[in-house]
Design an enzyme around this catalytic site. Structure first.
Site, PDB file in Angstrom:
ATOM      1  CG  PHE A 122       7.236  -7.650  -5.918  1.00  0.00           C
ATOM      2  CD1 PHE A 122       8.609  -7.509  -5.969  1.00  0.00           C
ATOM      3  CD2 PHE A 122       6.591  -7.430  -4.704  1.00  0.00           C
ATOM      4  CE1 PHE A 122       9.334  -7.144  -4.837  1.00  0.00           C
ATOM      5  CE2 PHE A 122       7.308  -7.062  -3.568  1.00  0.00           C
ATOM      6  CZ  PHE A 122       8.683  -6.918  -3.640  1.00  0.00           C
ATOM      7  CB  ALA A 129       3.702 -14.239   5.399  1.00  0.00           C
ATOM      8  N   GLY A 130       1.467 -11.328   5.042  1.00  0.00           N
ATOM      9  CA  GLY A 130       1.335 -10.126   4.224  1.00  0.00           C
ATOM     10  C   GLY A 130       2.225  -9.037   4.791  1.00  0.00           C
ATOM     11  NE  ARG A 246       7.053   2.266   1.648  1.00  0.00           N
ATOM     12  CZ  ARG A 246       6.866   0.970   1.844  1.00  0.00           C
ATOM     13  NH1 ARG A 246       6.072   0.280   1.049  1.00  0.00           N
ATOM     14  NH2 ARG A 246       7.433   0.345   2.846  1.00  0.00           N
ATOM     15  NE  ARG A 271     -28.781  16.862  -9.021  1.00  0.00           N
ATOM     16  CZ  ARG A 271     -29.759  16.089  -9.436  1.00  0.00           C
ATOM     17  NH1 ARG A 271     -29.977  15.923 -10.737  1.00  0.00           N
ATOM     18  NH2 ARG A 271     -30.524  15.461  -8.581  1.00  0.00           N
ATOM     19  CD  GLN A 342     -22.527  11.822   0.572  1.00  0.00           C
ATOM     20  OE1 GLN A 342     -22.229  10.640   0.499  1.00  0.00           O
ATOM     21  NE2 GLN A 342     -23.655  12.237   1.103  1.00  0.00           N
ATOM     22  N   GLY A 345     -24.424  12.321  -5.537  1.00  0.00           N
ATOM     23  CA  GLY A 345     -25.661  11.739  -5.007  1.00  0.00           C
ATOM     24  C   GLY A 345     -25.909  10.358  -5.591  1.00  0.00           C
ATOM     25  CD  GLU A 369       3.810  -1.492  -4.345  1.00  0.00           C
ATOM     26  OE1 GLU A 369       4.789  -0.767  -4.130  1.00  0.00           O
ATOM     27  OE2 GLU A 369       3.262  -1.606  -5.449  1.00  0.00           O
ATOM     28  CB  THR A 371      -1.592  -1.760   5.509  1.00  0.00           C
ATOM     29  OG1 THR A 371      -0.854  -1.785   6.755  1.00  0.00           O
ATOM     30  CG2 THR A 371      -1.799  -3.180   5.011  1.00  0.00           C
TER      31      THR A 371
END
Ligand SMILES: Cc1cc2nc3c(=O)[nH]c(=O)nc-3n(C[C@H](O)[C@H](O)[C@H](O)COP(=O)(O)OP(=O)(O)OC[C@H]3O[C@@H](n4cnc5c(N)ncnc54)[C@H](O)[C@@H]3O)c2cc1C
Length: 391
Positions: A122, A129-130, A246, A271, A342, A345, A369, A371
């Protein structure tokens, strides 16, 4: 109102889930490390008849529609967003042809996508030009010397799958090059094998490696008149095509978020710390809960968006509902993969674990596609125009 998937879609979901666990999950890290195009994954999708989900049966597809592709991509994206992108590319470049192409174009270029004999790319974005597509410089001028048709010159960039594609949907200015009017832009089908078509530089990407992203260079390429998609000046096709996409992009975000949260949840349960497990802490539980809520919210937004798109409801008045799904699900992917890292860890930061890969992959989704900022702008316009209103 029925929130259940149809039996056909539920069966599809289960079969893709198994395929993803058996064939995609074990390959995800290798694909990222090598950066090589995973032909085995393509073959697995082809063998499972997943390359034509969006295409109607008369064009060789399975007729599962955008909702079917959304459900399939969600499963695959739990393990690899490269593999999910591979499925997405069975719809993104062919969208304009499905929406406005003539019968000849459909018969020539679409069944090969479903069978795996053809791949497509595509070509909308250019270096300057984005988001601002009207700034494109690729030009198409009438080709008077070669029996009519058009002559295309310019460079498209960041095109996913550019190296593997056999044909491209390319947008070019047919009107005044300095014009910002949308009817100055036209969509064309350009074949890879034609004179003047080359792949330029390919990009070194942070994530979603394995599907190359790069330039398509067009040097005085002759395009016959029968390869104009829709009408000359049919830029609207780019927007309609992207609107319908979308939920499919959103599915990449949802699947990634689900995979990350499931993985991190199993990790914190085992953990040990402070005489128990990390999962015992309320602070950790609440973070897991918040992402779980967002995943379910994203799924509802996305399935509705896919359902709308399958009914042809991807014109302007439906944009807020479609954009919301893309915005929310892709931002969620970044948040969920960040949380997963996170929760693991130091281990989560290392390449021994998939979390750092998911985190890198996720960030692509809020850029491509349209932002997140572009989606927010579209949603806001819908509210201001009362396309989205609550009385
Ligand atoms: C991995 C990858 C694959 C891609 N694949 C394809 C492909 O197959 N085909 C294709 O055509 N393109 C592809 N793209 C390009 C992608 O669609 C563009 O990157 C995207 O449209 C954004 O354009 P840009 O990068 O020029 O950013 P810019 O438009 O320059 O935006 C930069 C920043 O400004 C913000 N911004 C821009 N306009 C506004 C506004 N009006 N209001 C508020 N904020 C704004 C943006 O949100 C962003 O944060 C790909 C990109 C990536 C990263």
């Amino acid at each position: 109102m029925d929130f259940d998937l149809t039996p056909e879609l539920a069966t599809l979901q289960l079969s893709v889930r198994r395929l993803a666990q058996e064939k995609i999950k074990p390959r995800a890290r290798d694909i990222d490390t090598s950066g090589d195009y995973p032909s085995d994954v393509f073959d697995a999708f082809r063998d499972a008849d997943l390359l034509g989900l969006c295409l109607p049966t008369e064009l060789g597809g399975s007729g599962a529609g955008i909702l079917g592709l959304t459900v399939a991509i969600e499963e695959v994206a739990k393990y690899s967003n490269t593999a999910a992108l591979m499925l997405l590319l069975t719809r993104l470049p062919i969208g304009p042809v499905m929406i406005a192409g003539n019968d000849d174009q459909k018969k020539r270029y679409l069944p090969g996508i479903a069978s795996g004999d053809l791949r497509a790319g595509f070509g909308l974005s250019e270096a300057q030009a984005g988001s601002d597509v009207a700034g494109m410089r690729t030009r198409a001028v009438p080709d008077r010397g070669r029996g009519g048709g058009w002559e295309l010159s310019g460079t498209k960039c960041w095109m996913s799958g550019v190296c593997e594609a056999d044909w491209y949907t390319v947008f070019a200015k047919t009107g005044d090059p300095s014009s910002r009017a949308h009817d100055s832009i036209t969509a064309f089908i350009v074949e890879r094998s034609w004179d003047g078509v080359t792949v330029g530089r390919t990009d070194h990407k942070m994530g979603v490696r394995g599907i190359h992203t790069g330039e398509l260079v067009l040097d005085s390429v002759h395009v016959p008149v029968e390869n104009v998609i829709g009408e000359v000046g049919g830029f609207r096709l780019a927007m309609l095509g992207l609107n319908a996409m979308r939920p499919i992009v959103a599915a990449r975000g949802i699947g990634l978020a689900e995979g990350a949260l499931m993985y991190a949840t199993e990790y914190v349960k085992q953990r040990e710390a402070f005489g128990g497990t990390i999962a015992d802490f309320q602070g950790i539980q609440w973070e897991i809960a918040k992402v779980a809520v967002d995943i379910e919210a994203a799924r509802l937004l996305t399935y509705r968006a896919a359902w709308l798109a399958d009914q042809g409801k991807f014109t302007k008045e439906y944009v807020p509902f479609l954009s919301m799904a893309k915005y929310f699900a892709t931002e969620l992917a970044v948040r969920a993969s960040g949380l997963a890292m996170q929760l693991l860890g130091a281990a989560g930061y290392m390449e021994d674990q998939p979390t750092e890969l998911w985190y890198r992959d996720a960030k692509q989704l809020t850029i491509v596609e349209g932002t997140s900022q572009v989606q927010l702008g579209l949603i806001a316009q819908g509210v201001l125009r009362h396309d989205l209103w609550w009385d």
